[in-house]
Design a protein around this motif. Structure first.
Motif, PDB file in Angstrom:
ATOM      1  N   ARG A  77       0.953  -1.130  -0.033  1.00 34.78           N
ATOM      2  CA  ARG A  77      -0.046  -0.024  -0.020  1.00 34.78           C
ATOM      3  C   ARG A  77       0.789   1.352   0.058  1.00 34.78           C
ATOM      4  O   ARG A  77       1.925   1.278   0.746  1.00 34.78           O
ATOM      5  N   ASP A  78       0.343   2.348  -0.724  1.00 31.21           N
ATOM      6  CA  ASP A  78       1.195   3.511  -0.783  1.00 31.21           C
ATOM      7  C   ASP A  78       0.556   4.508  -0.291  1.00 31.21           C
ATOM      8  O   ASP A  78      -0.953   4.709  -0.297  1.00 31.21           O
ATOM      9  N   VAL A  79       1.206   5.418   0.869  1.00 30.79           N
ATOM     10  CA  VAL A  79       0.328   6.487   1.398  1.00 30.79           C
ATOM     11  C   VAL A  79       1.162   7.748   1.169  1.00 30.79           C
ATOM     12  O   VAL A  79       2.510   7.886   1.330  1.00 30.79           O
ATOM     13  N   SER A 162      -9.803  11.044   9.805  1.00 32.38           N
ATOM     14  CA  SER A 162     -10.906  12.304  10.124  1.00 32.38           C
ATOM     15  C   SER A 162     -10.328  13.412   9.235  1.00 32.38           C
ATOM     16  O   SER A 162     -10.992  14.045   8.700  1.00 32.38           O
ATOM     17  N   LEU A 163      -8.983  13.533   9.485  1.00 34.99           N
ATOM     18  CA  LEU A 163      -8.551  14.806   8.805  1.00 34.99           C
ATOM     19  C   LEU A 163      -8.700  14.753   7.435  1.00 34.99           C
ATOM     20  O   LEU A 163      -8.939  15.969   6.657  1.00 34.99           O
ATOM     21  N   TRP A 164      -8.401  13.811   6.705  1.00 32.17           N
ATOM     22  CA  TRP A 164      -8.153  13.683   5.376  1.00 32.17           C
ATOM     23  C   TRP A 164      -9.766  13.700   4.632  1.00 32.17           C
ATOM     24  O   TRP A 164     -10.107  14.316   3.747  1.00 32.17           O
ATOM     25  N   LEU A 165     -10.775  12.839   5.489  1.00 34.39           N
ATOM     26  CA  LEU A 165     -12.141  13.030   5.190  1.00 34.39           C
ATOM     27  C   LEU A 165     -12.611  14.594   5.233  1.00 34.39           C
ATOM     28  O   LEU A 165     -13.204  14.879   4.198  1.00 34.39           O
ATOM     29  N   GLN A 173     -10.312   6.978  -1.625  1.00 33.18           N
ATOM     30  CA  GLN A 173      -9.172   7.088  -1.545  1.00 33.18           C
ATOM     31  C   GLN A 173      -8.649   7.110  -0.028  1.00 33.18           C
ATOM     32  O   GLN A 173      -7.509   6.374   0.106  1.00 33.18           O
ATOM     33  N   VAL A 174      -9.122   7.614   0.944  1.00 27.65           N
ATOM     34  CA  VAL A 174      -8.754   7.639   2.301  1.00 27.65           C
ATOM     35  C   VAL A 174      -8.691   6.120   2.800  1.00 27.65           C
ATOM     36  O   VAL A 174      -7.921   5.780   3.241  1.00 27.65           O
ATOM     37  N   ALA A 175      -9.721   5.193   2.466  1.00 25.73           N
ATOM     38  CA  ALA A 175      -9.868   3.776   2.677  1.00 25.73           C
ATOM     39  C   ALA A 175      -8.672   3.053   2.222  1.00 25.73           C
ATOM     40  O   ALA A 175      -7.868   2.301   3.078  1.00 25.73           O
ATOM     41  N   GLU A 176      -8.292   3.421   0.866  1.00 24.09           N
ATOM     42  CA  GLU A 176      -6.988   2.943   0.196  1.00 24.09           C
ATOM     43  C   GLU A 176      -6.058   3.242   1.118  1.00 24.09           C
ATOM     44  O   GLU A 176      -5.004   2.444   1.411  1.00 24.09           O
ATOM     45  N   TRP A 177      -5.627   4.489   1.309  1.00 26.18           N
ATOM     46  CA  TRP A 177      -4.394   4.829   2.043  1.00 26.18           C
ATOM     47  C   TRP A 177      -4.540   4.278   3.519  1.00 26.18           C
ATOM     48  O   TRP A 177      -3.467   4.066   3.983  1.00 26.18           O
ATOM     49  N   ALA A 178      -5.662   4.218   3.896  1.00 23.27           N
ATOM     50  CA  ALA A 178      -5.521   3.593   5.508  1.00 23.27           C
ATOM     51  C   ALA A 178      -5.426   2.093   5.491  1.00 23.27           C
ATOM     52  O   ALA A 178      -5.300   1.326   6.455  1.00 23.27           O
ATOM     53  N   GLY A 179      -5.812   1.499   4.288  1.00 22.79           N
ATOM     54  CA  GLY A 179      -5.870   0.193   4.627  1.00 22.79           C
ATOM     55  C   GLY A 179      -6.815  -0.706   4.763  1.00 22.79           C
ATOM     56  O   GLY A 179      -6.655  -1.656   5.499  1.00 22.79           O
ATOM     57  N   HIS A 180      -8.100  -0.194   4.695  1.00 20.77           N
ATOM     58  CA  HIS A 180      -9.287  -1.171   4.803  1.00 20.77           C
ATOM     59  C   HIS A 180     -10.130  -0.495   3.970  1.00 20.77           C
ATOM     60  O   HIS A 180     -10.043   0.200   2.945  1.00 20.77           O
ATOM     61  N   SER A 181     -11.617  -1.037   3.807  1.00 20.14           N
ATOM     62  CA  SER A 181     -12.565  -1.017   3.282  1.00 20.14           C
ATOM     63  C   SER A 181     -13.225   0.453   3.491  1.00 20.14           C
ATOM     64  O   SER A 181     -13.108   0.951   4.479  1.00 20.14           O
ATOM     65  N   VAL A 182     -14.204   0.715   2.596  1.00 22.46           N
ATOM     66  CA  VAL A 182     -14.988   2.084   2.812  1.00 22.46           C
ATOM     67  C   VAL A 182     -16.052   1.631   3.836  1.00 22.46           C
ATOM     68  O   VAL A 182     -16.065   2.612   4.557  1.00 22.46           O
ATOM     69  N   ASN A 183     -16.385   0.588   3.875  1.00 22.27           N
ATOM     70  CA  ASN A 183     -17.381   0.205   5.073  1.00 22.27           C
ATOM     71  C   ASN A 183     -16.855   0.270   6.202  1.00 22.27           C
ATOM     72  O   ASN A 183     -17.407   0.835   7.296  1.00 22.27           O
TER      73      ASN A 183
END
Length: 188
Positions: A77-79, A162-165, A173-183
């Motif tokens: 994963r890339d952040v 939270s800051l990103w959102l 995109q936030v979910a991808e960076w954080a390494g989990h699903s949108v759910n």
């Protein structure tokens, strides 16, 4: 503990889990921020270093290197890395070089505040946990200390998400960076 400033910085600025911070190799961390202009960078994460009991792991150690949480062994994963974290990384590598195992965050000991790499063991959970509790007690009022505000280091990861959102970054995109699903992102 000043040597943990970048450890907590990774959790806040890059939304990393503690075990992902412990897995970071020192040699690749410095090169990554230079890949992009304007002081920004991208870090490429490949795994985690988790604490396990002596009887629960595959070997005799109390830690194991594993894949990213809930991901295949080869998953990465890339952040994005903002300029403040780039500065923390540069300072960290200059002042506290990687341990003998090549990892950035390892135990260090030394007389008179001089920190030396030991056998390269990852920083134990209780070490960074105590540093967090000490810092929290030093900067928060008694009422704030009794509240859930920044109760544990992991809350830094939640603050980053939270800051990103709140900055308008799309949830996918936030979910991808954080390494989990949108759910999971929207539930937690």
């Amino acid at each position: 503990m000043p040597e943990l400033e970048a450890f907590f910085g990774y959790m806040y600025y890059a939304a990393l889990r503690p075990e992902e911070v412990l897995h970071l190799p020192g040699r690749r961390v410095r090169a990554a921020p230079a890949q992009r202009g304007g002081g920004w960078g991208v870090l490429h994460f490949t795994g985690s270093t988790v604490a396990v009991g002596r009887d629960w792991g595959d070997g005799d150690d109390t830690t194991e290197d594993r894949e990213l949480k809930h991901r295949a062994k080869a998953a990465t994963r890339d952040v994005p890395v903002p300029p403040p974290l780039v500065r923390l990384l540069d300072h960290r590598v200059k002042k506290y070089p990687p341990g003998s195992n090549g990892k950035l965050f390892v135990t260090r000991r030394g007389p008179g505040g001089r920190y030396l790499p030991t056998a390269g063991q990852p920083i134990p959970n209780n070490t960074y946990g105590k540093a967090w509790r000490d810092a929290r007690a030093k900067v928060l009022t008694p009422a704030q200390q009794r509240s859930p505000l920044a109760r544990r280091p992991y809350n830094l990861r939640h603050a980053a998400v939270s800051l990103w959102l709140n900055a308008g970054v799309p949830a996918t995109q936030v979910a991808e960076w954080a390494g989990h699903s949108v759910n999971v992102l929207m539930r937690v």
